[in-house]
Write a protein that holds these residues in place. Structure first.
Motif, PDB file in Angstrom:
ATOM      1  N   VAL A  71     -85.113  12.539 -27.318  1.00 53.58           N
ATOM      2  CA  VAL A  71     -84.218  11.526 -26.749  1.00 53.58           C
ATOM      3  C   VAL A  71     -84.978  10.214 -26.667  1.00 53.58           C
ATOM      4  O   VAL A  71     -86.099  10.164 -26.142  1.00 53.58           O
ATOM      5  CB  VAL A  71     -83.729  11.924 -25.339  1.00 53.58           C
ATOM      6  CG1 VAL A  71     -82.813  10.849 -24.764  1.00 53.58           C
ATOM      7  CG2 VAL A  71     -83.026  13.275 -25.360  1.00 53.58           C
ATOM      8  N   VAL A  72     -84.366   9.154 -27.161  1.00 55.77           N
ATOM      9  CA  VAL A  72     -84.886   7.799 -26.985  1.00 55.77           C
ATOM     10  C   VAL A  72     -83.979   7.070 -26.006  1.00 55.77           C
ATOM     11  O   VAL A  72     -82.745   7.110 -26.155  1.00 55.77           O
ATOM     12  CB  VAL A  72     -84.925   7.021 -28.314  1.00 55.77           C
ATOM     13  CG1 VAL A  72     -85.287   5.558 -28.080  1.00 55.77           C
ATOM     14  CG2 VAL A  72     -85.920   7.649 -29.268  1.00 55.77           C
ATOM     15  N   VAL A  73     -84.558   6.429 -24.999  1.00 54.11           N
ATOM     16  CA  VAL A  73     -83.752   5.610 -24.092  1.00 54.11           C
ATOM     17  C   VAL A  73     -84.070   4.143 -24.343  1.00 54.11           C
ATOM     18  O   VAL A  73     -85.229   3.738 -24.372  1.00 54.11           O
ATOM     19  CB  VAL A  73     -83.974   5.982 -22.611  1.00 54.11           C
ATOM     20  CG1 VAL A  73     -83.378   7.348 -22.334  1.00 54.11           C
ATOM     21  CG2 VAL A  73     -85.438   5.975 -22.220  1.00 54.11           C
ATOM     22  N   THR A  74     -83.014   3.361 -24.572  1.00 51.58           N
ATOM     23  CA  THR A  74     -83.214   1.953 -24.912  1.00 51.58           C
ATOM     24  C   THR A  74     -83.696   1.123 -23.735  1.00 51.58           C
ATOM     25  O   THR A  74     -84.251   0.049 -23.917  1.00 51.58           O
ATOM     26  CB  THR A  74     -81.907   1.330 -25.446  1.00 51.58           C
ATOM     27  OG1 THR A  74     -80.880   1.460 -24.438  1.00 51.58           O
ATOM     28  CG2 THR A  74     -81.467   2.011 -26.735  1.00 51.58           C
ATOM     29  N   HIS A  75     -83.499   1.616 -22.503  1.00 51.95           N
ATOM     30  CA  HIS A  75     -84.006   0.979 -21.289  1.00 51.95           C
ATOM     31  C   HIS A  75     -83.737   1.931 -20.131  1.00 51.95           C
ATOM     32  O   HIS A  75     -83.077   2.953 -20.305  1.00 51.95           O
ATOM     33  CB  HIS A  75     -83.377  -0.393 -21.051  1.00 51.95           C
ATOM     34  CG  HIS A  75     -81.889  -0.373 -20.886  1.00 51.95           C
ATOM     35  ND1 HIS A  75     -81.023  -0.091 -21.925  1.00 51.95           N
ATOM     36  CD2 HIS A  75     -81.097  -0.574 -19.796  1.00 51.95           C
ATOM     37  CE1 HIS A  75     -79.776  -0.138 -21.496  1.00 51.95           C
ATOM     38  NE2 HIS A  75     -79.789  -0.418 -20.199  1.00 51.95           N
ATOM     39  N   ALA A  76     -84.247   1.589 -18.958  1.00 54.10           N
ATOM     40  CA  ALA A  76     -84.270   2.558 -17.860  1.00 54.10           C
ATOM     41  C   ALA A  76     -83.110   2.456 -16.889  1.00 54.10           C
ATOM     42  O   ALA A  76     -83.135   3.111 -15.847  1.00 54.10           O
ATOM     43  CB  ALA A  76     -85.593   2.437 -17.093  1.00 54.10           C
ATOM     44  N   CYS A 188     -78.956  -1.074 -29.987  1.00 54.57           N
ATOM     45  CA  CYS A 188     -79.705  -2.135 -29.317  1.00 54.57           C
ATOM     46  C   CYS A 188     -79.620  -2.076 -27.796  1.00 54.57           C
ATOM     47  O   CYS A 188     -80.110  -2.983 -27.115  1.00 54.57           O
ATOM     48  CB  CYS A 188     -79.261  -3.498 -29.820  1.00 54.57           C
ATOM     49  SG  CYS A 188     -77.529  -3.875 -29.513  1.00 54.57           S
ATOM     50  N   GLY A 189     -79.028  -1.014 -27.245  1.00 53.00           N
ATOM     51  CA  GLY A 189     -78.935  -0.953 -25.796  1.00 53.00           C
ATOM     52  C   GLY A 189     -78.184  -2.145 -25.238  1.00 53.00           C
ATOM     53  O   GLY A 189     -77.307  -2.722 -25.901  1.00 53.00           O
ATOM     54  N   ALA A 217     -83.726 -11.436 -28.648  1.00 51.70           N
ATOM     55  CA  ALA A 217     -83.606 -10.006 -28.942  1.00 51.70           C
ATOM     56  C   ALA A 217     -82.443  -9.749 -29.896  1.00 51.70           C
ATOM     57  O   ALA A 217     -82.550  -8.931 -30.816  1.00 51.70           O
ATOM     58  CB  ALA A 217     -83.426  -9.220 -27.649  1.00 51.70           C
ATOM     59  N   CYS A 218     -81.321 -10.441 -29.677  1.00 56.40           N
ATOM     60  CA  CYS A 218     -80.188 -10.318 -30.597  1.00 56.40           C
ATOM     61  C   CYS A 218     -80.577 -10.771 -32.012  1.00 56.40           C
ATOM     62  O   CYS A 218     -80.179 -10.149 -33.012  1.00 56.40           O
ATOM     63  CB  CYS A 218     -79.010 -11.139 -30.093  1.00 56.40           C
ATOM     64  SG  CYS A 218     -78.244 -10.536 -28.578  1.00 56.40           S
ATOM     65  N   GLU A 219     -81.358 -11.835 -32.096  1.00 55.78           N
ATOM     66  CA  GLU A 219     -81.812 -12.317 -33.407  1.00 55.78           C
ATOM     67  C   GLU A 219     -82.719 -11.283 -34.078  1.00 55.78           C
ATOM     68  O   GLU A 219     -82.678 -11.117 -35.302  1.00 55.78           O
ATOM     69  CB  GLU A 219     -82.548 -13.645 -33.256  1.00 55.78           C
ATOM     70  CG  GLU A 219     -81.675 -14.803 -32.779  1.00 55.78           C
ATOM     71  CD  GLU A 219     -80.706 -15.306 -33.842  1.00 55.78           C
ATOM     72  OE1 GLU A 219     -80.695 -14.759 -34.961  1.00 55.78           O
ATOM     73  OE2 GLU A 219     -79.957 -16.256 -33.537  1.00 55.78           O
ATOM     74  N   ARG A 220     -83.523 -10.588 -33.284  1.00 53.35           N
ATOM     75  CA  ARG A 220     -84.379  -9.549 -33.854  1.00 53.35           C
ATOM     76  C   ARG A 220     -83.547  -8.383 -34.374  1.00 53.35           C
ATOM     77  O   ARG A 220     -83.906  -7.749 -35.369  1.00 53.35           O
ATOM     78  CB  ARG A 220     -85.403  -9.079 -32.824  1.00 53.35           C
ATOM     79  CG  ARG A 220     -86.425 -10.134 -32.474  1.00 53.35           C
ATOM     80  CD  ARG A 220     -87.494  -9.623 -31.542  1.00 53.35           C
ATOM     81  NE  ARG A 220     -88.382  -8.655 -32.180  1.00 53.35           N
ATOM     82  CZ  ARG A 220     -89.499  -8.186 -31.628  1.00 53.35           C
ATOM     83  NH1 ARG A 220     -89.853  -8.590 -30.412  1.00 53.35           N
ATOM     84  NH2 ARG A 220     -90.256  -7.318 -32.272  1.00 53.35           N
ATOM     85  N   VAL A 221     -82.453  -8.091 -33.699  1.00 50.96           N
ATOM     86  CA  VAL A 221     -81.530  -7.075 -34.202  1.00 50.96           C
ATOM     87  C   VAL A 221     -81.007  -7.480 -35.570  1.00 50.96           C
ATOM     88  O   VAL A 221     -81.011  -6.694 -36.526  1.00 50.96           O
ATOM     89  CB  VAL A 221     -80.375  -6.854 -33.209  1.00 50.96           C
ATOM     90  CG1 VAL A 221     -79.270  -6.003 -33.835  1.00 50.96           C
ATOM     91  CG2 VAL A 221     -80.884  -6.197 -31.919  1.00 50.96           C
ATOM     92  N   PRO A 231     -73.884  -1.480 -29.689  1.00 53.47           N
ATOM     93  CA  PRO A 231     -74.351  -2.090 -28.438  1.00 53.47           C
ATOM     94  C   PRO A 231     -74.459  -1.060 -27.329  1.00 53.47           C
ATOM     95  O   PRO A 231     -74.031   0.089 -27.485  1.00 53.47           O
ATOM     96  CB  PRO A 231     -73.254  -3.109 -28.141  1.00 53.47           C
ATOM     97  CG  PRO A 231     -72.017  -2.444 -28.673  1.00 53.47           C
ATOM     98  CD  PRO A 231     -72.450  -1.690 -29.907  1.00 53.47           C
ATOM     99  N   GLY A 232     -74.995  -1.484 -26.202  1.00 55.08           N
ATOM    100  CA  GLY A 232     -75.062  -0.584 -25.060  1.00 55.08           C
ATOM    101  C   GLY A 232     -73.697  -0.261 -24.490  1.00 55.08           C
ATOM    102  O   GLY A 232     -73.469   0.831 -23.962  1.00 55.08           O
ATOM    103  N   HIS A 233     -72.771  -1.203 -24.591  1.00 55.24           N
ATOM    104  CA  HIS A 233     -71.412  -1.041 -24.068  1.00 55.24           C
ATOM    105  C   HIS A 233     -70.459  -1.762 -25.005  1.00 55.24           C
ATOM    106  O   HIS A 233     -70.762  -2.832 -25.519  1.00 55.24           O
ATOM    107  CB  HIS A 233     -71.288  -1.636 -22.668  1.00 55.24           C
ATOM    108  CG  HIS A 233     -72.186  -0.985 -21.651  1.00 55.24           C
ATOM    109  ND1 HIS A 233     -71.756  -0.003 -20.786  1.00 55.24           N
ATOM    110  CD2 HIS A 233     -73.490  -1.195 -21.375  1.00 55.24           C
ATOM    111  CE1 HIS A 233     -72.764   0.376 -20.018  1.00 55.24           C
ATOM    112  NE2 HIS A 233     -73.835  -0.336 -20.357  1.00 55.24           N
ATOM    113  N   GLY A 234     -69.295  -1.194 -25.201  1.00 53.12           N
ATOM    114  CA  GLY A 234     -68.287  -1.840 -26.026  1.00 53.12           C
ATOM    115  C   GLY A 234     -68.262  -1.301 -27.438  1.00 53.12           C
ATOM    116  O   GLY A 234     -68.980  -0.356 -27.783  1.00 53.12           O
ATOM    117  N   PRO A 235     -67.434  -1.903 -28.293  1.00 54.90           N
ATOM    118  CA  PRO A 235     -67.220  -1.372 -29.635  1.00 54.90           C
ATOM    119  C   PRO A 235     -68.408  -1.613 -30.568  1.00 54.90           C
ATOM    120  O   PRO A 235     -69.218  -2.514 -30.351  1.00 54.90           O
ATOM    121  CB  PRO A 235     -65.990  -2.148 -30.123  1.00 54.90           C
ATOM    122  CG  PRO A 235     -66.057  -3.442 -29.365  1.00 54.90           C
ATOM    123  CD  PRO A 235     -66.586  -3.083 -28.015  1.00 54.90           C
TER     124      PRO A 235
END
Length: 323
Positions: A71-76, A188-189, A217-221, A231-235
């Motif tokens: 399991v990888v968690v994108t943040h805590a 991208c969490g 961070a979005c630019e790095r994505v 994304p972390g939430h949404g479509p």
């Protein structure tokens, strides 16, 4: 296949996104990457009930003898992290910085007691019960990563390459992105809270910031070249959708800086940005209290507030908006 599998969207022959059917606090996206005799989760649901549903749906898709063993968690934040207890033998991977954020939030049992014992006659109590009362952490122990890293980490899930990149503080102090080059996809969490015309989302909420780091961070994505972004939430988004979200972040940042320069307090600045109604399709506008408060702390010396105090302000603004 179980009925819960209706949440799973197939992105590739081996890759699926677990997408909650509605928006709201705590309803995060997750990922499943299937190997020959192994499987990876990317993030986990908020509580054991939903995590068990995700696990059942995942196992319906696994080859005989395979299980979720990493399991990888994108943040805590708990809504991406706490469900990992449902697979206790799996390797749990996070950034070293993610541990810092766990000290900022209550643990699962503390949060369960807080929501259960809150007074619904108060704005805070009513808000907590309305938005978090659907979750059950009564039997959830704190989870702790077994593998921590800084910088980058690469591994394989069967034939599939996985590239993890730790990000500077943005949504939290321990964000990472998961690049799956073979699938042309990035998870991208909460660097991105997505919305589309077909499926509106929620306002973003950022705890660490500044917003310029969230934009970076979005630019790095986008720099990965991936065509699909979860994304972390949404479509699920394409690259243009990420660009749209960057525009949202830049708007909030510009307004926060303008109000700060005028000497407007952070809470009032959030109230004014909500009143501008620039993004009427987004729910939970009261979350701007947190994001703009975070930005203000980067513009001048200020102590990090208690989470409950923050939610008190969020709840108060939500109550104002309902009247």
């Amino acid at each position: 296949m179980t009925t819960s599998a209706a949440h799973l969207e197939r992105l590739d022959d081996a890759l699926y996104a677990w997408l909650p059917p509605r928006r709201g606090w705590g309803l995060a996206n997750c990922g499943l990457l299937v190997g020959d005799d192994t499987a990876l989760w990317i993030d986990t649901p908020y509580d054991r009930t939903r995590a068990a549903e995700f696990l059942a749906a995942s196992r319906d898709l696994l080859p005989p003898g395979a299980d979720v063993d990493r399991v990888v968690v994108t943040h805590a934040n708990g809504d991406h992290f706490w469900g990992a207890g449902i697979v206790p033998d799996a390797e749990l991977i996070a950034t070293r910085e993610a541990l810092e954020h766990t000290h900022f939030e209550p643990d699962p049992r503390q949060q369960h007691a807080l929501v259960r014992d809150s007074d619904p006659a108060t704005p805070l109590g009513a808000y907590l019960k309305a938005h978090f009362g659907v979750f059950d952490w009564s039997d959830t122990d704190p989870v702790r990563p077994t593998t921590l890293f800084r910088g980058e980490l690469e591994f394989r899930v069967g034939p599939h390459e996985v590239r993890l990149t730790a990000l500077p503080p943005a949504h939290t102090t321990g964000d990472l992105m998961v690049h799956l080059p073979g699938q042309g996809t990035v998870f991208c969490g909460d660097v991105v809270f997505a919305s589309t015309d077909r499926r509106p989302g929620d306002h973003a909420v950022h705890w660490a910031g500044p917003l310029s780091s969230v934009v970076d961070a979005c630019e790095r994505v986008l720099a990965t070249g991936a065509e699909t972004v979860v994304p972390g939430h949404g479509p699920v988004l394409d690259r243009a959708g990420v660009r749209d979200h960057i525009g949202y972040l830049e708007y909030v940042r510009e307004r926060a800086h303008a109000f700060h320069k005028e000497g407007v307090p952070a809470l009032e600045a959030a109230r004014r940005v909500v009143a501008e109604n620039r993004f009427p399709e987004l729910a939970l506008p009261e979350r701007l209290v947190i994001t703009i408060g975070t930005e203000y702390r980067h513009l001048g010396p200020a102590e990090t507030p208690n989470v409950l105090d923050l939610f008190g302000e969020v709840a108060a603004l939500a109550a104002e908006l309902e009247t």
